[in-house]
Structures are given as C-alpha cells and as structure tokens.
Design a protein around this motif. Sequence first.
Motif, mmCIF file in Angstrom:
data_model
loop_
_atom_site.group_PDB
_atom_site.id
_atom_site.type_symbol
_atom_site.label_atom_id
_atom_site.label_comp_id
_atom_site.label_asym_id
_atom_site.label_seq_id
_atom_site.Cartn_x
_atom_site.Cartn_y
_atom_site.Cartn_z
ATOM 1 N N SER A 186 1.307 -1.410 0.372
ATOM 2 C CA SER A 186 0.067 0.184 0.288
ATOM 3 C C SER A 186 1.015 1.627 -0.655
ATOM 4 N N ALA A 187 0.436 2.394 -1.167
ATOM 5 C CA ALA A 187 1.304 3.447 -0.621
ATOM 6 C C ALA A 187 -0.150 4.818 -1.193
ATOM 7 N N GLY A 188 0.557 6.545 -1.212
ATOM 8 C CA GLY A 188 -0.203 7.006 -0.834
ATOM 9 C C GLY A 188 -0.251 7.390 -2.482
ATOM 10 N N SER A 189 -0.354 7.019 -2.635
ATOM 11 C CA SER A 189 -1.373 8.231 -4.261
ATOM 12 C C SER A 189 -0.693 6.920 -5.382
ATOM 13 N N PRO A 190 -1.368 7.239 -7.041
ATOM 14 C CA PRO A 190 -1.304 6.233 -7.780
ATOM 15 C C PRO A 190 -0.536 6.076 -8.654
ATOM 16 N N ALA A 191 0.427 7.089 -8.445
ATOM 17 C CA ALA A 191 1.728 6.632 -9.309
ATOM 18 C C ALA A 191 3.054 5.654 -8.412
ATOM 19 N N LYS A 192 2.521 5.953 -7.187
ATOM 20 C CA LYS A 192 2.970 4.510 -6.349
ATOM 21 C C LYS A 192 2.985 3.808 -6.408
ATOM 22 N N VAL A 193 1.366 3.430 -6.392
ATOM 23 C CA VAL A 193 0.587 2.047 -7.046
ATOM 24 C C VAL A 193 1.449 1.644 -8.098
ATOM 25 N N ARG A 194 1.403 2.474 -9.177
ATOM 26 C CA ARG A 194 1.882 1.844 -10.041
ATOM 27 C C ARG A 194 3.670 1.265 -9.894
ATOM 28 N N TYR A 195 4.128 2.134 -9.355
ATOM 29 C CA TYR A 195 5.484 1.727 -9.602
ATOM 30 C C TYR A 195 5.327 0.394 -8.510
ATOM 31 N N LEU A 196 5.149 0.367 -7.524
ATOM 32 C CA LEU A 196 4.719 -1.555 -6.820
ATOM 33 C C LEU A 196 4.695 -2.505 -7.487
ATOM 34 N N LEU A 197 3.495 -2.345 -8.783
ATOM 35 C CA LEU A 197 3.079 -3.401 -9.209
ATOM 36 C C LEU A 197 4.053 -3.586 -10.409
ATOM 37 N N ASP A 198 4.462 -2.576 -11.125
ATOM 38 C CA ASP A 198 4.964 -2.914 -12.665
ATOM 39 C C ASP A 198 6.576 -2.426 -12.426
ATOM 40 N N GLU A 199 7.252 -1.650 -11.174
ATOM 41 C CA GLU A 199 8.740 -2.453 -10.950
ATOM 42 C C GLU A 199 8.810 -3.143 -10.212
ATOM 43 N N LEU A 200 8.501 -2.962 -9.428
ATOM 44 C CA LEU A 200 8.470 -4.131 -7.304
ATOM 45 C C LEU A 200 8.278 -5.290 -8.148
ATOM 46 N N GLY A 201 6.563 -5.343 -8.701
ATOM 47 C CA GLY A 201 6.736 -6.913 -9.130
ATOM 48 C C GLY A 201 5.650 -7.369 -7.598
ATOM 49 N N LEU A 202 5.192 -6.933 -7.250
ATOM 50 C CA LEU A 202 3.641 -6.757 -6.026
ATOM 51 C C LEU A 202 3.400 -7.090 -6.780
#
Length: 343
Positions: A186-202
């Motif tokens: 979980s994070a605090g913005s749509p951009a951070k959510v994309r980072y978690l999914l696209d770059e970190l592969g969660l």
Amino acid sequence: MTARQVQLIAYPSGRVGPENFRVAEVELPAPGEGEVLVRNQFTSCDPGMRLRLRESGPAGYFNSFPLNAAMDEILTVGEVVESRAEGFAPGDAVTHAWGWRDYAVVKAGQPSLGGVGTLAHIDTSLAPPEKFLGAVGNMALTAWVGLIDAAELREGDVVWVSAAAGAVGSLAAQIAKLRGHTVIGSAGSPAKVRYLLDELGLDAAFDYHDGPVGDLLRGAAPDGIDVYFDAVGGDHLQAALAALRPWGRIAMCGAISEYESTEPQPGPTNLFQAVANNLTLRGFRASAYLHRFPEAQRELAGYLAEGRLAYRETIVDGLENAPQALMRMLAGDTTGKTLVRVS
C-alpha cells in the motif's frame, strides 16, 4: 576551517516548516587523537527524525535534537580528508552519524544510533556509497530483520507491507517477493501504486486514500494475510488485525501516521483479535540486530548486483535544502530513499 551545518531553531507543532531550521557556519576543530575529518557526500532523511524534532520524544528512543546546535546522529556517507585514527586514511569511503553538515570531525569507535551509526568503512565494490544509506545500509537491515526475525517469515505466507514505496517498505516488499511470497503493498498515490506493481512486481497494491483501509486490504487479500510489516500504525494497524489469519505476525518498525500529530492518537479498537487469532505483535529496531547486518547486507547486495532489486532514490541537492527534503518525505512527496547530496 569553517563548515556549514543545519540547526534546529524551534520545535515544530504539527507540520515541519522551513522556519524551524537555519544553516549556520561554524568553526571546525582539527581532528584530535583517534578522530577523522570527513567530507560528507550524502546525508539521510528518515521518518523517525520527526520524533526527534519534539521537545520530548518517545521514552527509550533516540534523544531529541537540541536547539541552536548541530543535529547529531543522522546517517551519512563521505570521504576521509584527514585522519588521526588507526585504520582510517585519507580517501577512505566511510559511513557515520554526523550528518546534515558538509564536514564532520568524527571519533573512531564512538557508538552512535545504537551502533548503526558508528564510524565504519564501506565497501564500494558492493555498491555506490549512497546505497549504504539505503539498499545495503540500515534500511536494508530494518527490512530484512523485520521480516526474518520479527515476523518470522514462513513458507507460503501472504505479506502486506505498508508504506511500500518508501525506503524500508520497498525493500521489505521485494525481499518477501524474492523469497517466493505473495506480497501486497500500500502507498499514498496512484503513481506509487503503479511503481509497486510495475517495477517492484508485487501481486497487488492499493492507494490508501481510495477508501477505508480495511476494505481495500480485503479486496487485495480476500483470504487474509499472514504477515503485516507496519511502518504506519493507525488505521493500517487496525486493518491488519482484522485481516490476519490465525497465528499471524505483525512486525512494527514505525507509526508515521502519528508523527506530526499534535495530540496523542488512539490505538486500534480491535486489539482483541490478537487474542482471538493467536497473533504476535512485535516492535523492533534495527540497532538491536547488528549481528545480522553482514547476512542482510550480503543478500541485498547480491540482489542489487544481479539486477533483481529495484531501488529508487529521491535525491535533493544542497545541504541548505535538507529541511525541504525532510518536509517532502513526511508529506509523501518522495519515492524510495530520500537523500540530500551535500557535495
């Protein structure tokens, strides 16, 4: 010789502002016996610093920063310029805890920050110097021991990591994922959510602003979770207590949701779930696990060298902008590790 240092001139009430700090030029003494002079290159900004910007901080935690004086015990990396300490020579890359200044005289062997900030060499063949404030430094130790020791990560665990786009959370989420677990962030913005999914592969991620955290967590983990890595507290902790399966574990390294509150914040109303489901809640600090640092550092440095670890840094240039970097981080306006490039 003179040096610049950031000083705290007033304890903030509520949000931190630029009016709470000044940059002062001070005389710098020559290093004495057993001391080294270090030119600082990068210095850290960490959420826990907000607790030290109070006139009286939490009992048992690090001391509050004094007013009108150097802000000591902030992790930093730099290069030795002059040495009168055995084992250190000009040109050595080192880490220490006398940051938020451009030059520091540091005494070798003097413990700081529970030991994590004691003057030490860094091996730049493992990673660039600034990574020792993040991916292979104290942040790495916090993430690693939080999962392995505090949460006792077990095969098949479903893991939720809050503040998963931050310095510690992004490492904890990836360690769990690289070890084969299902991971929700979980994070605090749509951009951070994309980072978690696209770059970190969660496996799943959500923006905690999008609704009640408990509902968002149930949507991401309908069958519940086994481990919660907590850097937020508050409604996130309450949501975790409701979602944890029997024998679940919580590793608590922070409570950033309350750091800038002017009044004490209430605890979770569903704490009895810990009894009902045989849960374990364990607070921890990395400084209590220094004996685990070599193992944690080897694992994270290996991931980094292999290109399997994504680690963003938000770098703010200029010592005079260190307070602004801290304010941005506390407001959620940074991703990954927040650093100030001193020189």
